[in-house]
Each structure stands twice: as C-alpha cells, then as structure tokens.
Write a protein that holds these residues in place. Structure first.
Motif, mmCIF file in Angstrom:
data_model
loop_
_atom_site.group_PDB
_atom_site.id
_atom_site.type_symbol
_atom_site.label_atom_id
_atom_site.label_comp_id
_atom_site.label_asym_id
_atom_site.label_seq_id
_atom_site.Cartn_x
_atom_site.Cartn_y
_atom_site.Cartn_z
ATOM 1 N N LEU A 284 0.903 -1.303 0.020
ATOM 2 C CA LEU A 284 -0.020 -0.107 -0.163
ATOM 3 C C LEU A 284 0.857 1.242 -0.028
ATOM 4 O O LEU A 284 0.518 2.307 -0.608
ATOM 5 C CB LEU A 284 -0.938 0.068 1.267
ATOM 6 N N GLU A 285 2.013 1.251 0.802
ATOM 7 C CA GLU A 285 2.934 2.429 0.892
ATOM 8 C C GLU A 285 3.609 2.462 -0.539
ATOM 9 O O GLU A 285 3.704 3.676 -1.156
ATOM 10 C CB GLU A 285 3.677 2.229 1.922
ATOM 11 N N ARG A 286 3.877 1.656 -1.316
ATOM 12 C CA ARG A 286 4.448 1.553 -2.720
ATOM 13 C C ARG A 286 3.408 2.229 -3.585
ATOM 14 O O ARG A 286 3.663 2.978 -4.391
ATOM 15 C CB ARG A 286 4.958 0.186 -2.921
ATOM 16 N N LEU A 287 2.109 1.830 -3.481
ATOM 17 C CA LEU A 287 1.112 2.161 -4.249
ATOM 18 C C LEU A 287 0.883 3.739 -4.064
ATOM 19 O O LEU A 287 0.695 4.418 -5.181
ATOM 20 C CB LEU A 287 -0.205 1.390 -3.919
ATOM 21 N N PHE B 88 6.422 8.853 11.208
ATOM 22 C CA PHE B 88 5.263 8.878 10.055
ATOM 23 C C PHE B 88 5.544 7.940 8.819
ATOM 24 O O PHE B 88 6.975 7.946 8.357
ATOM 25 C CB PHE B 88 5.187 10.173 9.790
ATOM 26 N N ASP B 89 4.800 7.076 8.262
ATOM 27 C CA ASP B 89 4.756 6.466 7.161
ATOM 28 C C ASP B 89 5.526 7.475 6.118
ATOM 29 O O ASP B 89 6.743 6.948 5.419
ATOM 30 C CB ASP B 89 3.845 5.944 6.516
ATOM 31 N N GLU C 79 -2.762 3.159 6.965
ATOM 32 C CA GLU C 79 -3.467 2.351 7.923
ATOM 33 C C GLU C 79 -3.977 1.079 7.368
ATOM 34 O O GLU C 79 -4.937 0.859 6.803
ATOM 35 C CB GLU C 79 -4.591 3.130 8.621
ATOM 36 N N GLY C 80 -3.009 0.232 7.328
ATOM 37 C CA GLY C 80 -3.205 -1.193 6.900
ATOM 38 C C GLY C 80 -3.995 -2.013 8.266
ATOM 39 O O GLY C 80 -3.853 -1.568 9.122
ATOM 40 N N GLY C 81 -4.772 -3.198 7.533
ATOM 41 C CA GLY C 81 -5.232 -4.091 8.564
ATOM 42 C C GLY C 81 -6.409 -3.530 8.942
ATOM 43 O O GLY C 81 -6.978 -4.158 10.118
ATOM 44 N N THR C 82 -6.986 -2.681 8.286
ATOM 45 C CA THR C 82 -8.268 -2.097 8.776
ATOM 46 C C THR C 82 -9.456 -3.178 8.843
ATOM 47 O O THR C 82 -10.274 -3.163 9.639
ATOM 48 C CB THR C 82 -8.739 -0.824 8.047
ATOM 49 N N GLY D 283 -6.350 1.384 2.922
ATOM 50 C CA GLY D 283 -5.755 0.622 1.619
ATOM 51 C C GLY D 283 -7.046 1.152 0.588
ATOM 52 O O GLY D 283 -6.497 1.386 -0.391
ATOM 53 N N ASP D 284 -8.204 1.054 1.119
ATOM 54 C CA ASP D 284 -9.354 1.086 0.022
ATOM 55 C C ASP D 284 -9.239 2.492 -0.364
ATOM 56 O O ASP D 284 -9.624 3.014 -1.663
ATOM 57 C CB ASP D 284 -10.679 0.895 0.833
ATOM 58 N N MET D 285 -9.047 3.540 0.505
ATOM 59 C CA MET D 285 -9.123 5.051 0.087
ATOM 60 C C MET D 285 -7.662 5.151 -0.817
ATOM 61 O O MET D 285 -7.836 5.926 -1.828
ATOM 62 C CB MET D 285 -8.696 5.758 1.320
ATOM 63 N N ILE D 286 -6.600 4.626 -0.673
ATOM 64 C CA ILE D 286 -5.478 4.719 -1.495
ATOM 65 C C ILE D 286 -6.026 4.029 -2.781
ATOM 66 O O ILE D 286 -5.760 4.655 -4.002
ATOM 67 C CB ILE D 286 -4.328 3.881 -1.019
ATOM 68 N N LYS D 287 -6.392 2.941 -2.938
ATOM 69 C CA LYS D 287 -6.775 2.203 -4.265
ATOM 70 C C LYS D 287 -7.797 2.873 -5.023
ATOM 71 O O LYS D 287 -7.867 3.103 -6.011
ATOM 72 C CB LYS D 287 -7.268 0.741 -3.874
ATOM 73 N N ARG D 288 -8.604 3.624 -4.434
ATOM 74 C CA ARG D 288 -9.755 4.549 -5.060
ATOM 75 C C ARG D 288 -9.178 5.867 -5.412
ATOM 76 O O ARG D 288 -10.088 6.397 -6.148
ATOM 77 C CB ARG D 288 -10.935 4.573 -4.038
ATOM 78 N N GLY D 289 -7.943 6.193 -5.117
ATOM 79 C CA GLY D 289 -7.584 7.467 -5.616
ATOM 80 C C GLY D 289 -8.002 8.754 -4.598
ATOM 81 O O GLY D 289 -7.595 9.824 -4.887
#
Length: 103
Positions: free
Chosen positions: A4-7, A34-35, A48-51, A85-91
């Motif tokens: 997720l961080e790489r994405l 911080f990440d 925030e992974g693992g939600t 993760g979903d927020m990252i994937k959705r842009g």
C-alpha cells in the motif's frame, strides 16, 4: 515498505508531487515515525493497513498508541492524513494529499 505504501508513492509520483520522506521520525525521544512526511510543511501521511483484518492498529493497545502518537503530532503543529488501503486504491488519498500540499 508495504504494498500500500508503494502504491501511494506511485500515485504521488504520477501526479508529479515531491516525494515525501519515508519513515520520518518526528519526536526526539519517542521512536514514533510517520510512514511519509513533508517536514517543511508539517504534513504527515499514515497508511492504515489491516483495517478489515483486525490488524495491530485496529486493536485496543495499538489503537490507543496511535491516538497518543497522532495527538502529540497535532500538539506539535503537524497535520496527519490517515488513509486506509481502500482510500489509496480508489484514488481518494492522492486527491487529499494534493489538496493538503496546495494549502
């Protein structure tokens, strides 16, 4: 670095933002990091992974520790942007990061 961080970094580069500092330590005594961070702007990004999988950050002790970290950061003037993760994937994450860096 997580997938997720790489994405998220891929998204940051795609919109031609400056690449943030990874694993930025913002506290001189605690080992908090911080990440990603833009230290000059006091903008931090947390992935925030693992939600949805009962990860460390969503269980009691981990959640409480995160609250202490984020509250301390806020008292020091940091804006902390937190993304699932979903927020990252959705842009959604990259749009909010762009908005935060424009302010």
């Amino acid at each position: 670095m997580s997938q997720l961080e790489r994405l998220l970094l891929t998204h940051i580069r795609a919109v031609k933002l400056d690449v943030p500092v990874a694993e930025y330590r913002f506290h001189e005594k605690r080992r908090w990091r911080f990440d990603f961070a833009y230290p000059d702007l006091l903008v931090a990004i947390e992935v925030e992974g693992g939600t949805w999988t009962n990860g460390r950050h969503t269980r009691g002790k981990g959640f409480e520790g995160d609250c202490e970290k984020y509250n301390t950061a806020a008292l020091r003037g940091w804006t902390v942007l937190r993304f699932t993760g979903d927020m990252i994937k959705r842009g959604e994450a990259i749009k909010m990061i762009e908005e935060a860096l424009r302010c």
